[in-house]
Design a protein around this motif. Structure first.
Motif, PDB file in Angstrom:
ATOM      1  N   ARG A  21      32.360 -26.872 -15.724  1.00  0.00           N
ATOM      2  CA  ARG A  21      33.113 -26.777 -16.976  1.00  0.00           C
ATOM      3  C   ARG A  21      34.097 -27.932 -17.130  1.00  0.00           C
ATOM      4  O   ARG A  21      34.281 -28.476 -18.221  1.00  0.00           O
ATOM      5  N   SER A  29      30.799 -23.381 -10.794  1.00  0.00           N
ATOM      6  CA  SER A  29      30.857 -23.062 -12.214  1.00  0.00           C
ATOM      7  C   SER A  29      32.057 -23.719 -12.880  1.00  0.00           C
ATOM      8  O   SER A  29      31.947 -24.311 -13.967  1.00  0.00           O
ATOM      9  N   LEU A  30      33.199 -23.632 -12.229  1.00  0.00           N
ATOM     10  CA  LEU A  30      34.416 -24.229 -12.772  1.00  0.00           C
ATOM     11  C   LEU A  30      34.308 -25.752 -12.795  1.00  0.00           C
ATOM     12  O   LEU A  30      34.700 -26.390 -13.784  1.00  0.00           O
ATOM     13  N   LEU A  83      34.066 -23.710 -22.594  1.00  0.00           N
ATOM     14  CA  LEU A  83      34.830 -22.781 -21.764  1.00  0.00           C
ATOM     15  C   LEU A  83      34.045 -21.518 -21.421  1.00  0.00           C
ATOM     16  O   LEU A  83      34.511 -20.692 -20.647  1.00  0.00           O
ATOM     17  N   SER A 113      38.682 -19.551 -17.703  1.00  0.00           N
ATOM     18  CA  SER A 113      37.482 -19.265 -16.913  1.00  0.00           C
ATOM     19  C   SER A 113      37.724 -18.115 -15.946  1.00  0.00           C
ATOM     20  O   SER A 113      36.897 -17.212 -15.820  1.00  0.00           O
ATOM     21  N   ASP A 144      30.547 -19.226 -20.268  1.00  0.00           N
ATOM     22  CA  ASP A 144      29.369 -19.272 -19.388  1.00  0.00           C
ATOM     23  C   ASP A 144      28.139 -19.607 -20.194  1.00  0.00           C
ATOM     24  O   ASP A 144      28.005 -19.187 -21.316  1.00  0.00           O
ATOM     25  N   SER A 191      38.092 -14.673 -17.861  1.00  0.00           N
ATOM     26  CA  SER A 191      36.832 -14.205 -18.441  1.00  0.00           C
ATOM     27  C   SER A 191      35.849 -13.754 -17.361  1.00  0.00           C
ATOM     28  O   SER A 191      35.064 -12.831 -17.575  1.00  0.00           O
ATOM     29  N   ARG A 192      35.922 -14.383 -16.187  1.00  0.00           N
ATOM     30  CA  ARG A 192      35.008 -13.996 -15.103  1.00  0.00           C
ATOM     31  C   ARG A 192      35.529 -12.804 -14.298  1.00  0.00           C
ATOM     32  O   ARG A 192      34.840 -12.309 -13.410  1.00  0.00           O
TER      33      ARG A 192
END
Length: 255
Positions: free
Chosen positions: A34, A30-31, A253, A72, A255, A75-76
């Motif tokens: 981004r 995921s990172l 930034l 990231s 999801d 927020s996760r």
């Protein structure tokens, strides 16, 4: 995640092992996505498609990588929270972070500190909603000092105190802890300049999301807070003008 912890620690370091960070980014799909999205965005003006993390990091630089990873990671760190629309919450937080970084440029503070403090400005609300959902529902649409007063009356503390404590436990620099504690009361004797920057960023963010122009937003900035930072209203307006594209640019930034 370990890479987020290392980047938080790196905020107070002059040297950092980029190779190690890149290796960790590659392990987080995921990172990594981004980082590639940011490198290929119009903000960085890539002339050809970038498909490798190493190239992407070279393109965006350490400051942007640090901001992206911390945003990231934070927020996760939170799952669904009753009473909060998290996508809206984080979109606003990331716009505020960008505004704080822009205002920090003038003041000479660490711009990454300003970004992170702006990002975490209201993170205490998440914890309050998680810990006391019934009490949080009573706050309704309250904002500013009214919200602080309601929180203190019901809980004996407010979201600024909670956010500052979270920053302490996550080992953020003391100036970020101070900013979170006093950003709603930036003229308090214990408040540092970063608290005033985040306070201004809050007002500017609300104006940007409302579609107001820079001049209209600048009129809403509290004179005493501007004076605390030795900002003229005209200087503040120029900083706001530099932020008008932020609402459209933060999507990478999220999801």
């Amino acid at each position: 995640p370990r890479v987020v912890q290392e980047l938080i620690a790196s905020l107070v370091k002059d040297d950092i092992d980029i190779g190690s960070l890149v290796a960790q980014v590659k392990l987080d799909q995921s990172l990594a996505a981004r980082v590639l999205a940011m490198a290929n965005s119009s903000a960085f003006g890539a002339h050809r498609r970038i498909g490798a993390i190493d190239q992407a990091v070279t393109m965006i630089g350490l400051a942007a990588l640090r901001s992206l990873v911390i945003a990231s990671g934070i927020s996760r760190a939170f799952a669904k929270v009753e009473g909060l629309d998290l996508p809206v919450f984080w979109r606003m937080s990331m716009i505020r972070a960008g505004v704080a970084r822009e205002f920090g440029k003038h003041q000479g503070v660490n711009r990454e500190f300003a970004y992170t403090a702006g990002l975490m400005r209201r993170v205490g609300l998440i914890l309050i909603c998680q810990a006391w959902p019934e009490a949080a529902r009573q706050f309704g649409e309250a904002q500013g000092t009214e919200l602080l007063a309601q929180e203190r009356a019901l809980l004996g503390l407010d979201h600024c105190e909670v956010g500052a404590e979270l920053a302490r436990r996550w080992n953020f620099p003391s100036s970020i802890q101070n900013a979170l504690r006093w950003c709603a009361e930036p003229l308090h004797p214990e408040a540092g300049p970063l608290a005033a920057i985040v306070n201004l960023a809050d007002t500017v963010t609300q104006g940007l999301l409302a579609g107001d122009d820079a001049e209209k937003i600048s009129v809403l900035l509290e004179p005493a807070v501007l004076a605390r930072l030795a900002y003229t209203r005209a200087e503040a307006q120029k900083r706001i003008e530099a932020c008008v594209e932020l609402p459209a640019s933060v999507e990478v930034l999220l999801d």
